[in-house]
Design an enzyme around this catalytic site. Structure first.
Site, mmCIF file in Angstrom:
data_model
loop_
_atom_site.group_PDB
_atom_site.id
_atom_site.type_symbol
_atom_site.label_atom_id
_atom_site.label_comp_id
_atom_site.label_asym_id
_atom_site.label_seq_id
_atom_site.Cartn_x
_atom_site.Cartn_y
_atom_site.Cartn_z
ATOM 1 N N GLY A 113 0.821 -1.219 0.000
ATOM 2 C CA GLY A 113 0.000 0.000 0.000
ATOM 3 C C GLY A 113 0.848 1.259 0.000
ATOM 4 O O GLY A 113 0.653 2.148 0.823
ATOM 5 N N SER A 151 1.201 3.305 -2.755
ATOM 6 C CA SER A 151 0.829 4.250 -3.816
ATOM 7 C C SER A 151 0.466 5.608 -3.230
ATOM 8 O O SER A 151 0.621 6.636 -3.886
ATOM 9 C CB SER A 151 -0.362 3.707 -4.619
ATOM 10 O OG SER A 151 -1.429 3.331 -3.778
ATOM 11 N N ARG A 152 -0.017 5.590 -1.970
ATOM 12 C CA ARG A 152 -0.518 6.839 -1.371
ATOM 13 C C ARG A 152 -0.173 6.896 0.120
ATOM 14 O O ARG A 152 0.242 5.913 0.709
ATOM 15 C CB ARG A 152 -2.051 6.908 -1.516
ATOM 16 C CG ARG A 152 -2.534 6.915 -2.937
ATOM 17 C CD ARG A 152 -4.042 6.990 -3.061
ATOM 18 N NE ARG A 152 -4.712 5.761 -2.697
ATOM 19 C CZ ARG A 152 -5.578 5.649 -1.695
ATOM 20 N NH1 ARG A 152 -5.887 6.701 -0.954
ATOM 21 N NH2 ARG A 152 -6.160 4.487 -1.432
ATOM 22 N N VAL A 210 -3.613 -7.304 -1.336
ATOM 23 C CA VAL A 210 -3.078 -8.008 -0.159
ATOM 24 C C VAL A 210 -4.063 -9.015 0.442
ATOM 25 O O VAL A 210 -3.682 -9.793 1.310
ATOM 26 C CB VAL A 210 -2.596 -7.041 0.953
ATOM 27 C CG1 VAL A 210 -1.432 -6.198 0.510
ATOM 28 C CG2 VAL A 210 -3.726 -6.200 1.513
ATOM 29 N N SER A 215 -2.177 0.702 14.719
ATOM 30 C CA SER A 215 -2.900 1.948 14.989
ATOM 31 C C SER A 215 -3.143 2.047 16.488
ATOM 32 O O SER A 215 -3.263 1.009 17.161
ATOM 33 C CB SER A 215 -4.248 1.931 14.263
ATOM 34 O OG SER A 215 -5.094 2.952 14.759
ATOM 35 N N TYR A 219 -11.820 -2.329 12.827
ATOM 36 C CA TYR A 219 -10.464 -1.796 12.635
ATOM 37 C C TYR A 219 -9.608 -2.050 13.888
ATOM 38 O O TYR A 219 -8.446 -2.459 13.786
ATOM 39 C CB TYR A 219 -10.595 -0.302 12.333
ATOM 40 C CG TYR A 219 -9.342 0.417 11.922
ATOM 41 C CD1 TYR A 219 -8.850 0.321 10.618
ATOM 42 C CD2 TYR A 219 -8.660 1.231 12.821
ATOM 43 C CE1 TYR A 219 -7.712 1.016 10.236
ATOM 44 C CE2 TYR A 219 -7.528 1.927 12.446
ATOM 45 C CZ TYR A 219 -7.057 1.824 11.162
ATOM 46 O OH TYR A 219 -5.917 2.509 10.780
ATOM 47 N N ALA A 262 -10.032 -4.449 16.018
ATOM 48 C CA ALA A 262 -9.771 -5.892 16.061
ATOM 49 C C ALA A 262 -8.650 -6.262 15.094
ATOM 50 O O ALA A 262 -7.747 -7.038 15.422
ATOM 51 C CB ALA A 262 -11.041 -6.666 15.713
ATOM 52 N N ILE A 283 -3.262 10.669 11.328
ATOM 53 C CA ILE A 283 -2.245 11.133 10.385
ATOM 54 C C ILE A 283 -2.986 11.693 9.163
ATOM 55 O O ILE A 283 -3.966 11.088 8.693
ATOM 56 C CB ILE A 283 -1.316 9.962 9.956
ATOM 57 C CG1 ILE A 283 -0.735 9.225 11.179
ATOM 58 C CG2 ILE A 283 -0.221 10.452 9.019
ATOM 59 C CD1 ILE A 283 0.163 10.022 12.097
HETATM 60 P P1 NDP Z 1 -4.593 5.619 2.607
HETATM 61 O O1 NDP Z 1 -6.035 5.269 2.469
HETATM 62 O O2 NDP Z 1 -4.134 6.990 2.363
HETATM 63 O O3 NDP Z 1 -3.724 4.615 1.694
HETATM 64 C C1 NDP Z 1 -3.945 3.242 1.799
HETATM 65 C C2 NDP Z 1 -2.925 2.496 0.958
HETATM 66 O O4 NDP Z 1 -3.198 1.096 1.106
HETATM 67 C C3 NDP Z 1 -3.020 2.828 -0.499
HETATM 68 O O5 NDP Z 1 -1.728 2.876 -1.056
HETATM 69 C C4 NDP Z 1 -3.824 1.653 -1.071
HETATM 70 O O6 NDP Z 1 -3.442 1.370 -2.401
HETATM 71 C C5 NDP Z 1 -3.372 0.526 -0.181
HETATM 72 N N1 NDP Z 1 -4.315 -0.588 -0.115
HETATM 73 C C6 NDP Z 1 -5.568 -0.594 0.415
HETATM 74 N N2 NDP Z 1 -6.127 -1.805 0.250
HETATM 75 C C7 NDP Z 1 -5.212 -2.567 -0.406
HETATM 76 C C8 NDP Z 1 -5.196 -3.898 -0.869
HETATM 77 N N3 NDP Z 1 -6.250 -4.724 -0.706
HETATM 78 N N4 NDP Z 1 -4.079 -4.364 -1.485
HETATM 79 C C9 NDP Z 1 -3.004 -3.559 -1.670
HETATM 80 N N5 NDP Z 1 -2.968 -2.282 -1.257
HETATM 81 C C10 NDP Z 1 -4.053 -1.797 -0.633
HETATM 82 O O7 NDP Z 1 -4.215 5.140 4.073
HETATM 83 P P2 NDP Z 1 -3.067 5.674 5.087
HETATM 84 O O8 NDP Z 1 -1.837 5.968 4.342
HETATM 85 O O9 NDP Z 1 -3.667 6.672 5.968
HETATM 86 O O10 NDP Z 1 -2.882 4.357 5.961
HETATM 87 C C11 NDP Z 1 -1.783 3.468 5.795
HETATM 88 C C12 NDP Z 1 -1.767 2.496 6.953
HETATM 89 O O11 NDP Z 1 -1.670 3.244 8.186
HETATM 90 C C13 NDP Z 1 -3.056 1.679 7.064
HETATM 91 O O12 NDP Z 1 -2.748 0.375 7.508
HETATM 92 C C14 NDP Z 1 -3.835 2.418 8.147
HETATM 93 O O13 NDP Z 1 -4.742 1.569 8.803
HETATM 94 C C15 NDP Z 1 -2.710 2.863 9.046
HETATM 95 N N6 NDP Z 1 -3.067 3.985 9.915
HETATM 96 C C16 NDP Z 1 -3.452 5.195 9.385
HETATM 97 C C17 NDP Z 1 -3.785 6.239 10.222
HETATM 98 C C18 NDP Z 1 -4.211 7.570 9.724
HETATM 99 O O14 NDP Z 1 -4.644 8.397 10.554
HETATM 100 N N7 NDP Z 1 -4.096 7.863 8.439
HETATM 101 C C19 NDP Z 1 -3.760 6.054 11.681
HETATM 102 C C20 NDP Z 1 -3.342 4.766 12.121
HETATM 103 C C21 NDP Z 1 -2.992 3.773 11.251
HETATM 104 P P3 NDP Z 1 -4.416 1.561 -3.670
HETATM 105 O O15 NDP Z 1 -5.385 2.660 -3.332
HETATM 106 O O16 NDP Z 1 -3.501 1.849 -4.793
HETATM 107 O O17 NDP Z 1 -5.065 0.244 -3.831
#
Ligand code: NDP
Length: 242
Positions: A9, A11-12, A61, A141, A154, A156, A187
């Site tokens: 993950g 890409s973003r 994933v 998290s 989430y 869990a 974040i």
């Molecule tokens: P975003 O929604 O900004 O980005 C999520 C990333 O995960 C994208 O690159 C997306 O790729 C990828 N992704 C989602 N589902 C899949 C999948 N099935 N297979 C492969 N890639 C996948 O999320 P954040 O950057 O905010 O979060 C990143 C991590 O940090 C997560 O695990 C989140 O739970 C955790 N987190 C975030 C917090 C926050 O406040 N932002 C706080 C605590 C934890 P694409 O869209 O290209 O498929």
């Protein structure tokens, strides 16, 4: 010889910031993504423009067969090399009170985090064990540490990831592979874009959302040689929350 870091993950958001940071430190980063190829291409271009090296490695994933196929193809194209750093970062949020939560939202959130961890780590770990060196960082998290109402699925999922982190760290410590979890609070990314930031900031002792780059700096330290004696830990990065 290249040293490879796979960030699921990336890409973003936080994953992208981790990929950019590790690329600056000399890793060839493997950018995994599922549904936003244009964002993954943009991440790769930004890394290359900054003088780094990156490869795209798309897979869902939650799809064990797709992960096996993608990683086996990578192995075949990189004979004699292995992935030294794995950041299990891909995750989704589908909030709602449990009493109203449908099965799909429960399973999708759990599967993305727990199956993502299992399938990817299961494939990458043998290379680290053979090399007698490796770093695994799981992005959990504060929700998985404390529990947040409206996030039973989430919380869990992230608590399960923390449990797996602790168990696996003990299995592989003797082979010099460390396994840690990072537990961010709020974040600023696409994932939190729909939240009421002004209201939530009042609940954060630091009075602000964190940045993806701050999380990336912590992950980068955990991946460094200097962090060799830190394993099985959950490190909050939450501005005092939790
Ligand atoms: P975003 O929604 O900004 O980005 C999520 C990333 O995960 C994208 O690159 C997306 O790729 C990828 N992704 C989602 N589902 C899949 C999948 N099935 N297979 C492969 N890639 C996948 O999320 P954040 O950057 O905010 O979060 C990143 C991590 O940090 C997560 O695990 C989140 O739970 C955790 N987190 C975030 C917090 C926050 O406040 N932002 C706080 C605590 C934890 P694409 O869209 O290209 O498929």
């Amino acid at each position: 010889m290249n040293t490879y870091a796979l960030i699921t993950g990336s890409s973003r958001g936080i994953g992208r910031a981790i990929a950019e940071r590790l690329a600056k430190e000399g890793y060839t980063v493997l950018i995994n993504y599922h549904s936003h190829p244009e964002a993954a291409e943009a991440t790769k271009a930004a890394i290359e423009a900054a003088g780094g090296q990156a490869e795209l490695l798309p897979f869902d994933v939650t799809d064990g067969a797709a992960i096996e196929a993608a990683l086996s193809a990578w192995d075949a194209a990189h004979e004699g090399e292995h992935i030294s750093v794995l950041v299990n970062n891909a995750g989704i949020r589908r909030d709602g009170l449990l009493v109203f939560m449908n099965e799909e939202d429960w399973h999708d959130v759990l599967r993305t985090t727990t199956e993502g961890f299992y399938y990817t780590t299961h494939h990458v770990l043998p290379g680290m064990l053979r090399a007698r060196k490796g770093r695994i960082v799981n992005i959990a998290s504060v929700s998985g540490v404390c529990g947040i109402p409206g996030q039973a699925n989430y919380s869990a999922a992230k608590a399960a990831l923390i449990g797996a982190t602790k168990a696996l760290s003990k299995e592989v410590a003797a082979r010099k592979v460390t396994v840690n979890a990072v537990a961010p609070g709020f974040i600023a990314t696409d994932m939190t874009a729909d939240l009421d930031e002004a209201e939530l900031k009042k609940t954060i002792p630091a009075g602000r959302f964190g940045t993806p780059e701050e999380v990336a700096a912590l992950v980068s330290f955990l991946c460094s040689d200097e962090a060799a004696y830190i394993t099985g830990q959950v490190i909050n990065i939450a501005g005092g929350m939790g």
